[in-house]
Design a protein around this motif. Structure first.
Motif, PDB file in Angstrom:
ATOM      1  N   SER A  27       0.825  -1.206   0.000  1.00 25.67           N
ATOM      2  CA  SER A  27       0.000   0.000   0.000  1.00 25.67           C
ATOM      3  C   SER A  27       0.862   1.261   0.000  1.00 25.67           C
ATOM      4  O   SER A  27       0.581   2.221  -0.724  1.00 25.67           O
ATOM      5  CB  SER A  27      -0.943  -0.012   1.206  1.00 25.67           C
ATOM      6  OG  SER A  27      -1.837   1.063   1.132  1.00 25.67           O
ATOM      7  N   GLY A  38      -4.011   2.416  -1.823  1.00 24.03           N
ATOM      8  CA  GLY A  38      -4.233   1.090  -2.386  1.00 24.03           C
ATOM      9  C   GLY A  38      -5.694   0.855  -2.720  1.00 24.03           C
ATOM     10  O   GLY A  38      -6.025   0.279  -3.759  1.00 24.03           O
ATOM     11  N   GLY A 115      -4.636  -5.034  -4.834  1.00 24.91           N
ATOM     12  CA  GLY A 115      -4.075  -5.173  -3.495  1.00 24.91           C
ATOM     13  C   GLY A 115      -3.508  -6.555  -3.284  1.00 24.91           C
ATOM     14  O   GLY A 115      -3.906  -7.533  -3.922  1.00 24.91           O
TER      15      GLY A 115
END
Length: 159
Positions: A27, A38, A115
């Motif tokens: 992130s 993210g 992610g």
């Protein structure tokens, strides 16, 4: 080799730390490289995959609350990465589209754009997911039995 209870707790704690730190690193890399969170990059990936997506559909794809999805979208609209359109016969329907700026951001983004955790979970088989869900449910019953709403917000939620 069978672990005793103390060893099993220690290993579980270490494993959770590794997972959380890996997700945090990914992130932070996205934020540093792209200037978006993210979660915002994930929104952009969903819209790239399905131009004209509606906010409710986006929320469902990301397993987040519709209000959270709307807030993420609004932040991306302010950054000129997304645009909202009412080009349907029903003017109440808002669809989402990437702008040229948004396409450039996602083209240069680190992968996986959805992610690290969603991508990794997508690579597990059904039996592994069932076992993971069972263990996490037991942990949540002790840690946060009344905070099921937290599961409807992405990690490192920033707008």
């Amino acid at each position: 080799m069978e672990l005793d209870e103390k060893q099993a707790r220690s290993l579980a704690l270490q494993n959770l730390r590794v997972v959380m730190r890996a997700a945090q690193r990914h992130s932070m890399q996205i934020e540093k490289q792209c200037g978006v969170s993210g979660a915002q990059l994930w929104v952009m990936q969903e819209v790239l995959d399905q131009p004209g997506l509606r906010i409710g559909e986006l929320a469902s794809r990301m397993s987040i609350h519709q209000t959270t999805a709307s807030n993420l979208v609004d932040a991306l609209v302010k950054k000129s990465h997304l645009r909202k359109a009412r080009d349907q016969p029903d003017q109440r329907v808002v669809t989402l589209h990437l702008t040229d700026t948004g396409q450039a951001v996602i083209a240069g983004a680190p992968q996986p754009a959805r992610g690290l955790l969603p991508s990794a979970l997508g690579r597990l088989d059904a039996a592994s997911l069932a076992q993971l869900n069972s263990g996490l449910a037991a942990l949540l019953a002790v840690v946060a039995p009344d905070d099921r709403q937290a599961g409807l917000q992405p990690l490192a939620f920033t707008m």
